[in-house]
Design an enzyme around this catalytic site. Structure first.
Site, mmCIF file in Angstrom:
data_model
loop_
_atom_site.group_PDB
_atom_site.id
_atom_site.type_symbol
_atom_site.label_atom_id
_atom_site.label_comp_id
_atom_site.label_asym_id
_atom_site.label_seq_id
_atom_site.Cartn_x
_atom_site.Cartn_y
_atom_site.Cartn_z
ATOM 1 N N GLU A 73 -5.871 -4.083 -0.825
ATOM 2 C CA GLU A 73 -5.403 -5.110 -1.559
ATOM 3 C C GLU A 73 -6.517 -6.149 -1.937
ATOM 4 O O GLU A 73 -6.590 -6.609 -2.865
ATOM 5 C CB GLU A 73 -4.090 -5.636 -1.138
ATOM 6 N N GLU A 121 1.550 1.674 4.072
ATOM 7 C CA GLU A 121 2.482 0.957 4.656
ATOM 8 C C GLU A 121 3.940 1.353 4.939
ATOM 9 O O GLU A 121 4.690 1.041 5.733
ATOM 10 C CB GLU A 121 2.785 -0.258 3.677
#
Length: 260
Positions: free
Chosen positions: A111, A131
């Site tokens: 990210e 995640e």
């Protein structure tokens, strides 16, 4: 203990290196340092381009430091002025940032990479959003990734956490270039030098217009530009640089950009 984030200034280019052995994972204090560094870069008129990379040959950044999480740091901790990694939520970041991905870019590291404007990857770099295996959502990637690459590829990455190599990343378009590892920083510095020599007021306008266009209709943003309602566009169209660009074109020479 050495500083977890190293900086190197080379003329108008700032190099930022994540250096937290063994994997360059980011905890809240490190994120706050990164935010302060990028805010200072944003506000320094002498700096024109930044490069973000990781120390070593294995990791760019695997994201959130899960050891810190195990010690009680939560996903909504104080990550500083720029949000996680210093870039994702930094207001008015109107200068170019290049990611030189030197290895694993997973989770929050992926990210952070996506918050950069140009991404150059070493041939051995890998990318993933794992995640789901930690019981959390890849929040920024869930918002951004389906807008950047084909929807079904983005959903596959988000749902499965699978690992992509650099070649596939380039094929889907979230990596600009793939280069041999020993050429990575040379190529990033070459690109940074090109941008540092470019028109900073134009770059600032481009970045602000893109942010405004995220949630507005095309014509609405175009009207804002034409009416000079965006500060960077207003500054550009009333600048010496804008006049210099026209003069340089007429005189068939390279323009000299002053950022004002």
């Amino acid at each position: 203990m050495s500083e977890p984030i190293k900086t190197r200034r080379d003329g108008r280019v700032l190099e930022v290196t994540m250096d937290r052995p063994k994997a360059n994972a980011i905890d809240a204090p490190t994120s706050r340092i990164m935010g302060d560094i990028f805010a200072a870069y944003r506000d320094d008129p002498e700096l024109r381009c930044a490069i973000l990379t990781g120390a070593g040959e294995k990791f760019f950044c695997p994201g959130w430091d899960l050891k810190a999480a195990a010690d009680g740091e939560g996903p909504v901790s104080d990550y500083g002025v720029g949000g996680f990694g210093g870039l994702q939520e930094l207001p008015n970041m109107n200068k170019p940032v290049i990611a030189a991905v030197n290895g694993i870019a997973f989770g929050g590291g992926f990210e952070i990479m996506m918050s950069c404007d140009i991404i150059i990857a070493a041939e051995h770099a890998t990318f993933a959003l794992p995640e789901i295996n930690s019981g959390v959502i890849a929040d920024a990637a869930t918002i951004k990734l389906p807008k950047r690459i084909p929807y079904h590829i983005a959903m596959d990455m988000l749902f499965t956490g699978r690992v992509l190599d650099a070649e596939e990343a380039a094929r889907w378009g979230f990596v600009n270039e793939v280069v041999p590892a020993d050429k990575l920083m040379d190529r990033a510095r070459e690109k940074a030098a090109l941008l540092a020599d470019g028109p900073p007021l134009v770059f600032a306008s481009i970045k602000e217009v893109l942010r405004e266009a995220e949630d507005k209709k095309f014509q609405d943003v175009l009207n804002m530009m034409n009416r000079q309602e965006l500060q960077t566009v207003k500054t550009l169209y009333n600048s010496e640089d804008q006049k210099e660009g026209a003069r340089a074109f007429a005189e068939k020479r390279k323009p000299v950009w002053k950022g004002k």
